[in-house]
Design a protein around this motif. Structure first.
Motif, mmCIF file in Angstrom:
data_model
loop_
_atom_site.group_PDB
_atom_site.id
_atom_site.type_symbol
_atom_site.label_atom_id
_atom_site.label_comp_id
_atom_site.label_asym_id
_atom_site.label_seq_id
_atom_site.Cartn_x
_atom_site.Cartn_y
_atom_site.Cartn_z
ATOM 1 N N ASP A 1 3.356 2.111 -9.609
ATOM 2 C CA ASP A 1 3.485 0.642 -9.580
ATOM 3 C C ASP A 1 2.098 -0.014 -9.641
ATOM 4 N N HIS A 2 1.130 0.625 -8.969
ATOM 5 C CA HIS A 2 -0.230 0.059 -8.929
ATOM 6 C C HIS A 2 -0.886 0.103 -10.308
ATOM 7 N N TYR A 3 -0.886 1.308 -10.940
ATOM 8 C CA TYR A 3 -1.646 1.367 -12.191
ATOM 9 C C TYR A 3 -0.924 0.729 -13.366
ATOM 10 N N MET B 1 0.852 -1.190 0.000
ATOM 11 C CA MET B 1 0.000 0.000 0.000
ATOM 12 C C MET B 1 0.881 1.231 0.000
ATOM 13 N N GLN B 2 1.643 1.416 1.019
ATOM 14 C CA GLN B 2 2.694 2.414 1.082
ATOM 15 C C GLN B 2 2.256 3.868 1.167
ATOM 16 N N SER C 1 -6.259 -8.357 -8.612
ATOM 17 C CA SER C 1 -5.246 -7.311 -8.795
ATOM 18 C C SER C 1 -5.890 -5.948 -8.582
ATOM 19 N N TYR C 2 -5.084 -4.896 -8.718
ATOM 20 C CA TYR C 2 -5.648 -3.541 -8.676
ATOM 21 C C TYR C 2 -6.550 -3.323 -9.880
ATOM 22 N N ASP C 3 -7.550 -2.464 -9.672
ATOM 23 C CA ASP C 3 -8.488 -2.122 -10.745
ATOM 24 C C ASP C 3 -7.804 -1.175 -11.732
HETATM 25 ZN ZN LIG Z 1 1.203 -0.961 -3.059
#
Ligand SMILES: [Zn+2]
Length: 310
Positions: free
Chosen positions: A163-165, A1-2, A151-153
């Motif tokens: 990193d997420h998107y 998350m960070q 996973s992330y949306d």
């Molecule tokens: Zn993260």
């Protein structure tokens, strides 16, 4: 998350099904409640959790992961970054190793079969070739015969972490391209076959189009254990809160002292409370929200009326 406080995380989760958020997207989705299944309805199926950072899955989808694995899925974890930036007062090298050890603990606690590290540099994934990342995922989806991803949306709003998107977009594209017989055909010379992913559970930390809510009440202790396995990252979050409070001349006694009990209390305050609030919106004790995409059923009706035996 960070790098975000739990208060912001809770606000983001609350916004996720806020009617204003949905009106921005322009649709009122039907929300299905997914409850525990008895037996092993998913036996023989393969699930892959794909996130850049170790703590993403446990925090946003740990309950659903535990539920689906307990219902028969064989699980794999694909971590796309090397998590080199998430620790409290460790060096970059020490951070990579600490989070790698925590990843081993997470995979063991979850009961997943194996994990794969793609090892792109943390916080720098917007500099990664999308086709390179996508190609590596296509290889793994074919090799492992992945049926379902978490996973992330890729359509989540207000996501600040590249990193997420970047990971989310590569996962979404790889899910269907892995079924193409002209995409990366050299794989077939090595014995792999086209294999597309048919089910997706996408989570987000900002507003998203929620159409699936999973009742995680029965697996809440497992979710807490999964979050606790991310020891280095949770310690980082707790110490960051303590440092911020110290600047304001404040202290939370429950977050100081013994590291284990501080982590336990933090998880309750930050994540269990958030999941309880989410559940309350749907008449459940604890819940996680997703944008779920299932198998394409657009031809089912036509097939049922017109198909004949070979
Ligand atoms: Zn993260």
């Amino acid at each position: 998350m960070q790098r975000r406080g739990f208060i912001e995380t809770a606000i983001a989760a609350a916004l996720a099904t806020d009617s204003r958020a949905q009106s921005v997207i322009g649709a009122e989705p039907q929300v299905a409640i997914e409850r525990s299944n008895s037996g092993s309805p998913h036996r023989g199926k393969v699930l892959a959790l794909i996130t850049p950072h170790l703590d993403d899955g446990p925090i946003f989808a740990g309950g659903t992961l535990a539920k689906l694995l307990s219902e028969g899925y064989t699980g794999f974890f694909i971590r796309t970054s090397n998590d080199e930036k998430d620790s409290y007062r460790l060096t970059l090298g020490e951070t990579v190793l600490a989070n790698q050890r925590d990843t081993a603990a997470f995979v063991k606690t979850a009961g997943m079969k194996k994990w794969f590290d793609l090892s792109y540099r943390n916080h720098r994934m917007d500099n990664v070739s999308r086709t390179d990342l996508r190609g590596r995922l296509i290889f793994l989806f074919r090799l492992l015969k992945v049926d379902t991803v978490m996973s992330y949306d890729p359509w989540g709003h207000y996501e600040e972490n590249p990193d997420h998107y970047v990971t989310a977009q590569a996962v979404e594209a790889a899910c269907w391209m892995s079924g193409g017989n002209l995409d990366l055909p050299e794989h077939f010379e090595a014995g792999l076959k086209p294999h597309s992913v048919s089910e997706k559970y996408y989570f987000a930390r900002g507003p998203q189009l929620v159409n699936r809510v999973v009742d995680i009440g029965p697996v809440l202790p497992q979710k807490v254990a999964l979050i606790r396995s991310c020891r280095t990252m949770i310690t980082h979050m707790v110490k960051d809160v303590n440092d911020t409070l110290a600047e304001r001349k404040l202290r939370l006694p429950a977050f100081t002292g013994n590291e284990e009990t501080a982590a336990e209390e933090f998880i309750k305050a930050a994540f269990v409370a958030r999941d309880h609030k989410t559940g309350g919106k749907y008449g459940l004790d604890y819940a996680e929200e997703f944008h779920y995409i299932g198998p394409d059923q657009s031809l089912d009706d036509y097939i049922s009326h017109n198909a004949v035996k070979l």
